[in-house]
Design an enzyme around this catalytic site. Structure first.
Site, short mmCIF file in Angstrom:
data_model
loop_
_atom_site.label_atom_id
_atom_site.label_comp_id
_atom_site.label_asym_id
_atom_site.label_seq_id
_atom_site.Cartn_x
_atom_site.Cartn_y
_atom_site.Cartn_z
N ASP A 46 -10.68 3.27 4.83
CA ASP A 46 -11.12 1.87 4.74
C ASP A 46 -12.64 1.76 4.77
O ASP A 46 -13.19 0.70 4.52
CB ASP A 46 -10.54 1.06 5.92
N LYS A 72 0.85 -1.20 0.00
CA LYS A 72 0.00 0.00 0.00
C LYS A 72 0.88 1.25 0.00
O LYS A 72 0.64 2.20 -0.75
CB LYS A 72 -0.93 0.00 1.22
N GLN A 128 -4.00 -1.33 9.84
CA GLN A 128 -4.00 -2.69 9.30
C GLN A 128 -4.48 -3.67 10.36
O GLN A 128 -3.97 -3.70 11.48
CB GLN A 128 -2.58 -3.05 8.82
#
Ligand code: NDP
Length: 309
Positions: free
Chosen positions: A119, A52, A96
């Site tokens: 997200d 990412k 994460q």
């Protein structure tokens, strides 16, 4: 022959568009920025986060990798998130998952400023998505919609069956399909006679987390099959169950000692009209949509119109 929906190519096109958008924003003094928080050293998480961060660099976004140690606390993580919420150079915050057991994951996700929640996991964004308001939608579901749209597959009026009801895939993808005027059925582990339901699907989305779970008898001939699953298999018996006779896969499996299979059995793809392969289907879209969401968040926070607006 079913049509293979090439997620890698679609993701590349989206990334190219994002890079162009970033160039235009940078020309106006705005460089969208992503903070990626990686706690501890879970190997799979490290690989995801590093790719990412690398993609940010490739597309011209600013990024910062923050790596608290595995023994961090909820309090320390909340402080970190509050600090990122206040920073003007950060448009998106990615935490994460999974987090170590001692960290309260829900409290942390709820602490992220919804306008920086790239997200799309914050309850405010889940609510906005449900209410059909502009929102940061979760990346994998948003990517699935991009695959369907960019492949010119019809959604309106189609019967979409989503197997899986998680907050990160099943529910949001069902909501996005509903907003595109599909007739949506959501299935889960308590659904009665699942094959009878999935056989009704014009669009079948499998987000279950069980290798090869959707078999050929569960798919209506000609349906569009979207396989979200990522399951690593390591034994020869498992390999033979899914890929017997596939020489190319066999060679790769022998070399690496493992391979990835989706939630759809490869034989079920042969019944489909179109399908996303694993790997190379839905997976690549997740990072592309994270980048798109970060740019979207950068615009939203500054009251700028979105590119498509
Ligand atoms: P979850 O484990 O959170 O959810 C799985 C869902 O599948 C649940 O709703 C569960 O039902 C349902 N389910 C489990 N067993 C059955 C069954 N026998 N019959 C019907 N439904 C069943 O998984 P996620 O949604 O997080 O992920 C799903 C898959 O997608 C995983 O393989 C994951 O690795 C992959 N994934 C891939 C991404 C990508 O980038 N391509 C991103 C995110 C996930 P119930 O609610 O009743 O328990």
């Amino acid at each position: 022959m079913p049509r293979i929906l090439d997620g890698t190519a679609i993701a590349a096109a989206i990334k190219q568009e994002v890079a162009e958008e970033v160039r235009q924003l940078v020309a106006h003094g705005i460089r969208p920025g992503l903070a990626a928080v990686l706690v501890g050293n879970v190997a799979a998480s490290e690989i995801y986060v590093r790719s990412k961060v690398q993609t940010c660099a490739d597309l011209g976004l600013f990024s910062e990798l923050i790596t608290p140690s595995a023994d961090t606390t909820t309090e320390a993580m909340l402080d970190l998130v509050h600090g990122l919420n206040d920073r003007d150079d950060i448009d998106g915050i990615l935490i994460q998952l999974p987090l170590p057991a001692q960290v309260d994951t829900k409290a942390l996700l709820d602490a992220v400023d919804p306008d920086k929640d790239v997200d799309g996991f914050h309850p405010v964004n889940a609510g906005r998505l449900q209410a059909g308001r502009p929102a940061l939608a979760p990346c994998t579901p948003a990517g699935i919609l991009e695959i369907l749209r960019r492949s010119n597959l019809p959604i309106a009026g189609q019967h979409a069956v989503v197997v899986g009801r998680s907050d990160i895939v099943g529910k949001p993808v069902a909501m996005l399909l509903l907003h595109e005027n599909a007739t949506v059925t959501i299935c889960h582990s308590k659904t009665r006679d699942l094959p009878a339901v999935t056989r009704e699907a014009d669009i079948l989305v499998a987000a279950i987390g069980r290798p090869g779970f959707i078999t050929a008898e569960m798919v209506k001939p000609g349906a569009t099959v979207i396989d979200v699953g990522i399951n690593r298999i390591t034994t020869q018996a498992e390999f033979d169950r899914y890929f017997a006779g596939n020489a190319k896969r066999e060679a790769a499996f022998a070399k690496r000692g493992s391979t990835i299979v989706g939630d759809v059995h490869p034989q079920a793809f042969e019944v489909a009209g179109a399908y996303t392969p694993v790997p190379g289907g839905v997976g690549p879209l997740t990072i592309a949509m994270l980048m798109a969401n970060t740019v979207r968040a950068a615009r939203m926070r500054r009251g700028l119109p979105q590119r498509s607006a």
